[in-house]
Design an enzyme around this catalytic site. Structure first.
Site, PDB file in Angstrom:
ATOM      1  N   TYR A 117       0.854  -1.190   0.000  1.00 54.50           N
ATOM      2  CA  TYR A 117       0.000   0.000   0.000  1.00 54.50           C
ATOM      3  C   TYR A 117       0.891   1.242   0.000  1.00 54.50           C
ATOM      4  O   TYR A 117       1.011   1.945   1.003  1.00 54.50           O
ATOM      5  CB  TYR A 117      -0.918  -0.023   1.220  1.00 54.50           C
ATOM      6  CG  TYR A 117      -1.636  -1.342   1.386  1.00 54.50           C
ATOM      7  CD1 TYR A 117      -2.722  -1.672   0.578  1.00 54.50           C
ATOM      8  CD2 TYR A 117      -1.202  -2.277   2.328  1.00 54.50           C
ATOM      9  CE1 TYR A 117      -3.371  -2.883   0.709  1.00 54.50           C
ATOM     10  CE2 TYR A 117      -1.850  -3.495   2.460  1.00 54.50           C
ATOM     11  CZ  TYR A 117      -2.924  -3.797   1.653  1.00 54.50           C
ATOM     12  OH  TYR A 117      -3.548  -5.012   1.784  1.00 54.50           O
TER      13      TYR A 117
ATOM     14  N   HIS B 138       0.368   5.468   6.202  1.00 53.72           N
ATOM     15  CA  HIS B 138       1.239   4.546   6.929  1.00 53.72           C
ATOM     16  C   HIS B 138       2.545   4.290   6.167  1.00 53.72           C
ATOM     17  O   HIS B 138       3.521   3.843   6.766  1.00 53.72           O
ATOM     18  CB  HIS B 138       0.497   3.222   7.156  1.00 53.72           C
ATOM     19  CG  HIS B 138       0.802   2.569   8.470  1.00 53.72           C
ATOM     20  ND1 HIS B 138       1.299   3.247   9.573  1.00 53.72           N
ATOM     21  CD2 HIS B 138       0.673   1.271   8.878  1.00 53.72           C
ATOM     22  CE1 HIS B 138       1.452   2.406  10.583  1.00 53.72           C
ATOM     23  NE2 HIS B 138       1.088   1.206  10.184  1.00 53.72           N
TER      24      HIS B 138
ATOM     25  N   ASN C 283       4.160   0.067  15.098  1.00 52.74           N
ATOM     26  CA  ASN C 283       4.502  -1.342  15.000  1.00 52.74           C
ATOM     27  C   ASN C 283       5.759  -1.602  14.172  1.00 52.74           C
ATOM     28  O   ASN C 283       6.459  -2.592  14.402  1.00 52.74           O
ATOM     29  CB  ASN C 283       3.331  -2.135  14.419  1.00 52.74           C
ATOM     30  CG  ASN C 283       2.190  -2.283  15.403  1.00 52.74           C
ATOM     31  OD1 ASN C 283       2.410  -2.323  16.612  1.00 52.74           O
ATOM     32  ND2 ASN C 283       0.966  -2.348  14.904  1.00 52.74           N
TER      33      ASN C 283
ATOM     34  N   ASN D 151       4.290  -4.513  10.597  1.00 55.07           N
ATOM     35  CA  ASN D 151       4.504  -5.080  11.922  1.00 55.07           C
ATOM     36  C   ASN D 151       5.482  -6.249  11.940  1.00 55.07           C
ATOM     37  O   ASN D 151       5.810  -6.766  13.014  1.00 55.07           O
ATOM     38  CB  ASN D 151       3.173  -5.490  12.568  1.00 55.07           C
ATOM     39  CG  ASN D 151       2.430  -6.532  11.756  1.00 55.07           C
ATOM     40  OD1 ASN D 151       2.841  -6.882  10.660  1.00 55.07           O
ATOM     41  ND2 ASN D 151       1.327  -7.030  12.305  1.00 55.07           N
TER      42      ASN D 151
END
Length: 216
Positions: A18, A23, A141, A92
């Site tokens: 993505y 993020h 994360n 993560n």
């Protein structure tokens, strides 16, 4: 006798499937910083991030022979070799991918103060940057995964603001949402005259970190 280069690693954290989400803003910034570094006087190497042999990350190496102008207080004539890393892993679990990308570049055991992550931050306004060394992962994360993998928190972080939604329950959708045009422009460097504010600020901070004297 030529001096050995100083070594420094810049890691753009994100969710690689993505790429244009809040993020993953660190992954956009790391590519722009590589492009900027390649335009500097005395630079050699390619800014293009390519998949490494282990297929754990896209990386690029550049060497800067000339200290910044004006020089940082501790800069010498020692060249600087930079490794730019965009891990090929979900956020993560990105720590092991980053470690594998760094292995062979930094001597083992890693001098972790020679590593800087670029990451999104909900507590900062969009495109605002804050510098941190060590300390809490602040719920991030990707940072937490790298801490677990390296066994230490003692590395640099550049936190890039993405803002926070009004409702706490909307955070997952917010960080996975698309960046706005102004946010993208802030982390862009096209080599043809456009340098986003976040690129300029991040590079100024990286010069201070990367040209600093080696720690004992």
């Amino acid at each position: 006798m030529a001096l050995p280069p100083r070594l420094f690693v810049i890691v753009g954290l994100g969710n690689y499937p993505y790429p244009n989400t809040r993020h993953s803003i660190g992954q956009l910034l790391v590519a722009s910083l590589a492009t900027k570094a390649a335009t500097l006087p005395g630079a050699s190497g390619s800014p293009n991030l390519v998949l490494n042999a282990g297929k754990t990350a896209w990386t690029s190496q550049l060497t800067l022979e000339t200290p910044p102008t004006p020089p940082t207080p501790t800069a010498t004539d020692q060249p600087l070799r930079l490794l730019f890393v965009r891990p090929r892993a979900l956020m993560n679990i990105s720590g092991p991918a980053i470690q594998k990308a760094i292995t062979g570049f930094l001597p083992s055991p890693f001098s972790t103060y020679r590593i800087c992550t670029l990451q999104d931050d909900l507590d900062l306004a969009p495109s605002v940057l804050k510098i941190q060394r060590g300390g809490s992962p602040r719920g991030h994360n990707g940072v937490r995964s790298l801490e677990r993998t390296l066994g230490t928190r003692d590395f640099w972080r550049i936190r890039i603001g993405v803002g926070r939604p009004e409702k706490k329950g909307d955070v997952p959708q917010w960080v996975m949402g698309a960046l706005g045009r102004d946010e993208v422009r802030s982390v862009e460097f096209d080599g043809e005259g456009w340098e986003g504010a976040a690129v300029k600020k991040a590079w100024e901070e990286i010069e201070k970190m990367a040209w600093a004297q080696e720690e004992e």
